[in-house]
Write an enzyme that holds these catalytic residues in place. Structure first.
Site, PDB file in Angstrom:
ATOM      1  N   CYS A  16      39.469  88.139  39.133  1.00 21.42           N
ATOM      2  CA  CYS A  16      38.423  88.394  38.143  1.00 21.42           C
ATOM      3  C   CYS A  16      37.923  87.032  37.661  1.00 21.42           C
ATOM      4  CB  CYS A  16      38.988  89.202  36.980  1.00 21.42           C
ATOM      5  SG  CYS A  16      37.729  89.572  35.766  1.00 21.42           S
ATOM      6  N   GLY A  17      36.649  86.763  37.905  1.00 21.72           N
ATOM      7  CA  GLY A  17      36.091  85.454  37.555  1.00 21.72           C
ATOM      8  C   GLY A  17      35.955  85.272  36.066  1.00 21.72           C
ATOM      9  N   CYS A  28      29.523  88.165  36.361  1.00 23.43           N
ATOM     10  CA  CYS A  28      30.592  88.537  37.305  1.00 23.43           C
ATOM     11  C   CYS A  28      30.929  87.380  38.257  1.00 23.43           C
ATOM     12  CB  CYS A  28      30.221  89.787  38.107  1.00 23.43           C
ATOM     13  SG  CYS A  28      31.641  90.462  39.005  1.00 23.43           S
TER      14      CYS A  28
HETATM   15  O1  PYC Z   1      33.950  88.257  36.646  1.00 24.13           O
HETATM   16  O2  PYC Z   1      34.856  88.677  38.593  1.00 24.13           O
HETATM   17  C1  PYC Z   1      34.462  89.030  37.479  1.00 24.13           C
HETATM   18  C2  PYC Z   1      34.624  90.445  37.091  1.00 24.13           C
HETATM   19  C3  PYC Z   1      35.108  91.460  37.856  1.00 24.13           C
HETATM   20  C4  PYC Z   1      35.064  92.607  37.071  1.00 24.13           C
HETATM   21  C5  PYC Z   1      34.561  92.258  35.833  1.00 24.13           C
HETATM   22  N1  PYC Z   1      34.300  90.917  35.872  1.00 24.13           N
END
Ligand code: PYC
Length: 308
Positions: free
Chosen positions: A88-89, A233
């Site tokens: 999860c980033g 994300c």
């Molecule tokens: O930032 O990789 C992300 C992420 C995944 C699901 C919610 N945020």
């Protein structure tokens, strides 16, 4: 009565709850081995931490675990309202800011063990975090699916630590006022993608023009539990970088400024790992802020003790 100590933060509006004490005993091995035990034996703990009544659909949990790789400052397992996430980033950016808040790290480079591999995060002098993710790549270009009520939609299937279906042409306005329609459409797309050849995909990304001149694009990201990502994300931006790199639309080292549906930003860059195989190493920069320090109480006499 069980007590769990957590630190809450948000990364571009997307919340992360880091469990720093009181998590389940997951045995030895690396984060991937621990995730297996977590998933098989302690799913009630996942629900208790992120689901209502203590959490919400949008909250992502991050359980701190002892890393098997001693060069890592921490191990972590991410989870949401329905499942566990490989990586999860936004959560990693939140985790780094949380570790700094706790005084466990200083500005500089830190390695973090996740179930899908070791990632590197630099806590920059200005408080931002630059996360270098595991390798990302595109699995399928221009896969066409037939989504009920939407018709034929084409998109790329790509890995950036989670699996994504990324769509440029969808005819929908990327606007907060349109979030219910975007959610409904993305959910239909997800079901069609899963039924029509890509069962692994659990995140859908729709792209649109940027809101501001110095950004390149805006996205709407639907997460596995039907909540939309308030941040751009990190794993989704990694998957996007892999697609742009494969198509020759973004050069190695060039910046991609991605805006989220709420207007927060990540800046992505990549370097090639293996151009022939189309694999890249993405780096995502963003900021997070701590919003709370709390003790959760799990009381077995509470009928909603383990969340719902
Ligand atoms: O930032 O990789 C992300 C992420 C995944 C699901 C919610 N945020």
């Amino acid at each position: 009565m069980k007590r769990i100590q957590v630190i809450d933060s948000h990364t571009g509006g997307e919340p992360t709850r880091v469990v720093i004490r009181g998590g389940p005993e997951l045995g030895g091995g690396g984060a991937a081995d621990k995730l297996k035990v977590f998933r098989e034996r302690h799913d009630d703990f996942r629900r208790a931490v992120v689901c209502e009544p203590r959490g919400s659909d949008v909250l992502v949990g991050a359980l701190l675990v002892e890393p098997a790789d001693k060069s890592c400052v921490a191990g972590v397992i991410y989870f949401d309202n329905v499942t566990f996430l490989g990586m999860c980033g936004h959560g990693t950016i939140g985790l780094v800011v949380t570790l700094a808040h706790l005084g466990r790290i200083q500005p500089g480079e830190h390695r973090i063990e996740t179930p899908v591999g070791v990632v590197t995060a630099v806590l920059n002098g200005d408080g931002s975090v630059s996360l270098t993710n595991i390798p990302a790549y595109r699995k399928a270009k221009g896969a066409t699916i037939d989504a009920p009520g939407l018709g034929k939609i084409s998109g790329d299937v790509a890995w950036g630590g989670n699996w994504f279906f990324l769509v440029e042409e969808h005819g929908l306005a990327l606007d907060l006022a349109n979030v219910e329609r975007l959610t409904d459409a993305s959910w239909r797309v997800r079901q069609a993608v899963n039924a029509q050849g890509f069962p692994e995909v659990d995140h859908i990304v729709l792209f649109g023009p940027p809101r501001t001149k110095d950004a390149h694009s805006q996205n709407f990201v639907l997460c596995p539990g039907k909540a939309y990502d308030r941040s751009p994300c990190g794993t989704g931006t990694s998957a996007r970088l892999a697609c742009l790199a494969a198509d020759g639309r973004l050069a190695e080292g060039e910046s991609l400024v991605m805006e989220s549906i709420v207007g927060s930003r990540f800046t992505g860059r990549y370097r090639w790992l293996d151009p022939a195989a189309g694999t890249i190493i993405p780096t995502i920069t963003g900021t997070a802020h701590v919003t709370g320090e709390a003790g959760l109480i799990l009381n077995e006499r509470d009928p909603f003790c383990w969340g719902w």
